[in-house]
Design an enzyme around this catalytic site. Structure first.
Site, mmCIF file in Angstrom:
data_model
loop_
_atom_site.group_PDB
_atom_site.id
_atom_site.type_symbol
_atom_site.label_atom_id
_atom_site.label_comp_id
_atom_site.label_asym_id
_atom_site.label_seq_id
_atom_site.Cartn_x
_atom_site.Cartn_y
_atom_site.Cartn_z
ATOM 1 N N SER A 1 0.834 -1.209 0.000
ATOM 2 C CA SER A 1 0.000 0.000 0.000
ATOM 3 C C SER A 1 0.864 1.253 0.000
ATOM 4 O O SER A 1 1.995 1.239 0.514
ATOM 5 C CB SER A 1 -0.893 0.012 1.246
ATOM 6 O OG SER A 1 -1.568 1.251 1.371
ATOM 7 N N TYR B 1 -1.638 -0.104 10.290
ATOM 8 C CA TYR B 1 -1.735 -0.530 8.897
ATOM 9 C C TYR B 1 -0.487 -0.123 8.111
ATOM 10 O O TYR B 1 0.067 -0.923 7.340
ATOM 11 C CB TYR B 1 -2.985 0.078 8.268
ATOM 12 C CG TYR B 1 -3.190 -0.290 6.816
ATOM 13 C CD1 TYR B 1 -3.491 -1.589 6.447
ATOM 14 C CD2 TYR B 1 -3.099 0.684 5.817
ATOM 15 C CE1 TYR B 1 -3.685 -1.919 5.108
ATOM 16 C CE2 TYR B 1 -3.301 0.365 4.487
ATOM 17 C CZ TYR B 1 -3.592 -0.935 4.132
ATOM 18 O OH TYR B 1 -3.783 -1.257 2.801
ATOM 19 N N LYS C 1 2.105 -2.769 6.303
ATOM 20 C CA LYS C 1 2.371 -2.767 4.864
ATOM 21 C C LYS C 1 3.833 -2.424 4.567
ATOM 22 O O LYS C 1 4.405 -2.912 3.586
ATOM 23 C CB LYS C 1 1.423 -1.791 4.158
ATOM 24 C CG LYS C 1 -0.012 -2.285 4.082
ATOM 25 C CD LYS C 1 -0.130 -3.612 3.334
ATOM 26 C CE LYS C 1 -1.582 -3.966 3.032
ATOM 27 N NZ LYS C 1 -1.699 -5.280 2.338
#
Length: 257
Positions: A147, A160, A164
């Site tokens: 991401s 998150y 990632k």
């Protein structure tokens, strides 16, 4: 050989996690159109059954498997079923993952670890399961869907974004471990217009995200599928350990302030 002949996946077998909707579905259909047989996995069996039917209508073999990538036994069963049904595995797309904003003073260490497990450890485990089969087939290809959040500095994405970022670096490191027979690359999408994004983000905010993006639109699932097809085919045979950023040219978060 024509340049178009290099974008071919004839006689290949791909396992794709998170293939029931969105980016995973788009990649599964692109691979099938290029000639691959596809093992579609996701937690919701009905979703991957629908994608598998689309693939069969294109004349390719497809297998739908319910799998929660957080569960070790289910990961093992996924790969065992893929080999039993298809005879081999040559490609793996680690698309399952996700997460949203978090408050670093409220998210527990256990929840933080779950984010790492879902986005990074599960991908590591599936690669570990698939590599012996890829070696047996003579070659292999892995694509991890990471991401843009892995490189953006933005508030409330410590879980998150970190997960990632770990997947991004894992891609680079495993590419060194498994070269030259197996190539491992990643795609780092910016915001992609999926049903999940439309449910979570108000229309006015979507407009703001588009206006904050140099190319002035939100990404489409086919934008990611096209990059995944390139990375899977002989067209990218001299590419490994790389991260392709598909984000409309954004160099920082496009979320409206």
């Amino acid at each position: 050989m024509s340049i178009l002949d290099q974008f071919n996946l004839d006689n290949q077998v791909a396992v794709i996690s998170g293939a029931g909707k969105g980016i995973g579905r788009a990649i599964a259909l692109a691979y099938a159109e290029a000639g691959a047989d596809v093992v579609c996995s996701a937690r919701t069996l009905a979703d991957v059954e629908a994608v598998a039917e689309e693939i069969r209508s294109m004349g390719r073999r497809a297998l739908a498997v319910s799998c929660d990538v957080n569960d070790e036994k289910q990961r093992q069963q996924l790969i065992a079923k893929a080999v039993e049904e298809m005879g081999k595995i040559t490609h793996l797309v680690n698309n399952a993952g996700g997460g949203g904003p978090n408050d670093p003073l409220k998210m527990s260490a256990e929840k933080f670890a779950q984010a790492l497990n879902f986005n990074t450890t599960s991908a590591y485990a599936l690669i570990q399961l698939c590599v012996p089969h890829m070696r047996e087939a003579g070659a292999g290809n892995v694509i991890n869907i990471t991401s843009g959040a892995a490189r953006y500095s933005q508030p409330y994405f410590s879980a998150y974004g970190t997960a990632k970022a770990a997947l991004t670096q894992l891609t680079r490191l495993l590419a060194q471990d498994f070269a030259p027979a197996i190539r491992i690359n990643a795609i780092a999408p910016g915001p992609i217009l999926t049903l999940a994004l439309e449910r979570e983000v108000a229309p006015e905010m979507l407009k703001g995200m588009a206006s904050n993006t140099p190319l002035q639109r939100i990404g489409k699932t086919d934008d990611i599928a096209a990059a995944a097809l390139y990375l899977a085919t002989p067209a990218s045979s001299w590419v490994t350990g790389k991260i392709i950023e598909i984000d409309g040219g954004a160099e920082s978060t496009v979320w409206p302030g």
